[in-house]
Write an enzyme that holds these catalytic residues in place. Structure first.
Site, mmCIF file in Angstrom:
data_model
loop_
_atom_site.group_PDB
_atom_site.id
_atom_site.type_symbol
_atom_site.label_atom_id
_atom_site.label_comp_id
_atom_site.label_asym_id
_atom_site.label_seq_id
_atom_site.Cartn_x
_atom_site.Cartn_y
_atom_site.Cartn_z
ATOM 1 N N GLN A 31 31.389 30.719 28.555
ATOM 2 C CA GLN A 31 32.538 31.383 27.177
ATOM 3 C C GLN A 31 33.113 29.511 27.266
ATOM 4 O OE1 GLN A 31 35.605 34.276 28.937
ATOM 5 N NE2 GLN A 31 34.838 33.420 30.764
ATOM 6 N N HIS A 62 52.298 38.428 33.555
ATOM 7 C CA HIS A 62 51.675 39.029 35.669
ATOM 8 C C HIS A 62 52.196 39.551 35.946
ATOM 9 C CE1 HIS A 62 49.635 35.835 34.043
ATOM 10 N NE2 HIS A 62 48.399 36.620 34.046
ATOM 11 N N ASP A 87 42.847 33.910 36.540
ATOM 12 C CA ASP A 87 44.089 31.804 37.102
ATOM 13 C C ASP A 87 45.094 33.071 38.359
ATOM 14 O OD1 ASP A 87 44.901 34.292 34.038
ATOM 15 O OD2 ASP A 87 45.696 34.424 37.035
ATOM 16 N N GLU A 107 35.443 38.778 39.011
ATOM 17 C CA GLU A 107 35.882 37.855 38.019
ATOM 18 C C GLU A 107 34.148 37.105 37.282
ATOM 19 O OE1 GLU A 107 37.914 36.437 35.494
ATOM 20 O OE2 GLU A 107 35.692 35.540 34.978
ATOM 21 N N ASP A 138 29.865 41.037 36.796
ATOM 22 C CA ASP A 138 30.956 41.443 35.286
ATOM 23 C C ASP A 138 32.007 43.336 36.135
ATOM 24 O OD1 ASP A 138 31.177 42.667 32.407
ATOM 25 O OD2 ASP A 138 29.658 44.657 33.410
ATOM 26 N N GLY A 139 32.705 42.724 35.439
ATOM 27 C CA GLY A 139 33.784 44.183 36.164
ATOM 28 C C GLY A 139 33.308 44.996 35.914
ATOM 29 N N ASP A 159 42.683 42.134 33.876
ATOM 30 C CA ASP A 159 43.644 41.524 33.421
ATOM 31 C C ASP A 159 42.010 40.965 32.954
ATOM 32 O OD1 ASP A 159 44.811 38.515 34.495
ATOM 33 O OD2 ASP A 159 44.625 39.027 33.040
ATOM 34 N N ASP A 162 40.602 39.659 25.804
ATOM 35 C CA ASP A 162 40.744 40.034 24.410
ATOM 36 C C ASP A 162 38.998 40.824 24.053
ATOM 37 O OD1 ASP A 162 43.034 38.242 22.597
ATOM 38 O OD2 ASP A 162 43.240 40.661 24.543
ATOM 39 N N PRO A 166 32.123 37.910 26.211
ATOM 40 C CA PRO A 166 32.148 39.083 27.540
ATOM 41 C C PRO A 166 33.068 39.876 27.646
ATOM 42 C CG PRO A 166 33.164 36.854 28.578
ATOM 43 C CD PRO A 166 32.441 36.965 26.603
#
Ligand code: SAM
Length: 292
Positions: A31, A62, A87, A107, A138-139, A159, A162, A166
């Site tokens: 990205q 959060h 983050d 992540e 990859d989740g 989390d 959008d 990915p």
């Protein structure tokens, strides 16, 4: 003043503008990433042209993403899976709970992790926590493998960005089946489900994908100034999880408090109409328009 203005196209013909000092611009393998500083919102992260987190208002998102499911559950939360969250803010809020024994965070983009640790270190949690297993990957693949191996969690937090790039795979129907398989009997899944004001199909779509696999599905909201409106959170659980809209403690954060916990489940009429009138074609609503 820097005089350099950057803008995020929030919806059709509508934008948020920021006068920024650019601290980093990097094309990662996944990205486009910017780290910026702005007089109003402090430092922040932008991915593929979409503001992800700013020092000024991240606490709202959060705190609401973590304390509503943790304090809404009747059982102590011991095992947590976080998808995304580079983050480190979700990790920070989860680490407030001594009951948590294990945290797995998956992540995709190591470059975003690195940049957040370097430029936004005060926002993140303790990445050296012995309870934490950080997985770079990859989740959707992680959850698929976890489901096959019978791994289960009390709390699963999505989390992610959008439905763009990915993250699209995290909105596909099969992913929700795998998520349900990774949930303990009284566990809860929570995920950010976009802003109905600019992406009106995302929340109803996510709600339906969860209803395809779990019976106890609810929507709650929180105002997010830098996202351009109220963000929707969708929770999913088995009936055994009970009603999570009533907090089990009087914990108070900078935004979160017991009254807001319960009130956040009261939806505006037009959100309920979005749900009731949703024409579900089963296709991931890729409604995010970004230019960068
Ligand atoms: N709080 C922000 C929001 O609500 O938009 C999102 C925080 S975080 C920056 C989003 C993270 O999701 C990014 O770091 C991105 O790399 C990650 N991500 C996107 N797709 C993913 C995937 N398929 N698996 C794991 N992480 C993913």
């Amino acid at each position: 003043m820097t005089g350099y203005w950057w803008s995020e196209r929030i919806g059709s013909g509508y934008t948020h503008g920021y006068e920024i000092e650019l601290l980093l611009e990097e094309r990662t393998p996944f990205q486009n990433m910017l780290i910026f500083e702005n007089a109003q919102w402090g430092k922040g992260l932008i991915l593929d042209g979409i503001v992800q987190v700013t020092e000024g208002d991240e606490f709202i998102y959060h705190e609401m993403m973590v304390h509503v499911p943790v304090l809404g559950r009747r059982e102590a939360t011991r095992s947590v899976l976080i998808i995304g969250g580079a983050d480190g803010c979700v990790l920070r809020e989860i680490q407030r709970y001594d009951s948590v024994r294990e945290i797995v965070q998956v992540e995709l983009d190591e470059a975003v992790l690195r940049a957040c640790r370097k430029y936004l270190p005060e926002l993140g949690g303790d990445w050296h926590d012995p309870r934490l297993e950080l997985v770079i990957g990859d989740g959707a693949e992680y959850v698929r493998n976890a489901a096959e191996s019978g791994r289960k969690f009390d709390l699963i937090i999505l989390d992610s960005t959008d439905p763009i790039g990915p993250a699209i795979v995290l909105f596909e129907p099969p992913f929700h089946r795998d998520l349900a398989a990774c949930l303990t009997d009284t566990g809860v899944i929570v995920r950010q489900s976009g802003l109905p004001v600019t992406m009106p199909r995302v929340m109803p779509f996510i709600r339906n994908r969860f209803l395809d696999v779990l019976p106890n599905v609810h929507v709650y909201l929180a105002p997010m100034p830098t996202y351009g409106g109220e963000i929707a959170f969708v929770t999913a659980a088995r009936e055994e999880a009970g009603d999570i809209s009533t907090p089990s403690s009087d914990y108070t954060g900078r935004y979160y408090n017991p009254a807001i916990h319960s009130a956040s489940f009261v939806l505006p009429t037009w959100w309920q109409e979005l749900i009731d009138n949703f024409q579900d074609d089963g296709q991931v609503p890729i409604e995010t328009k970004t230019y960068f």
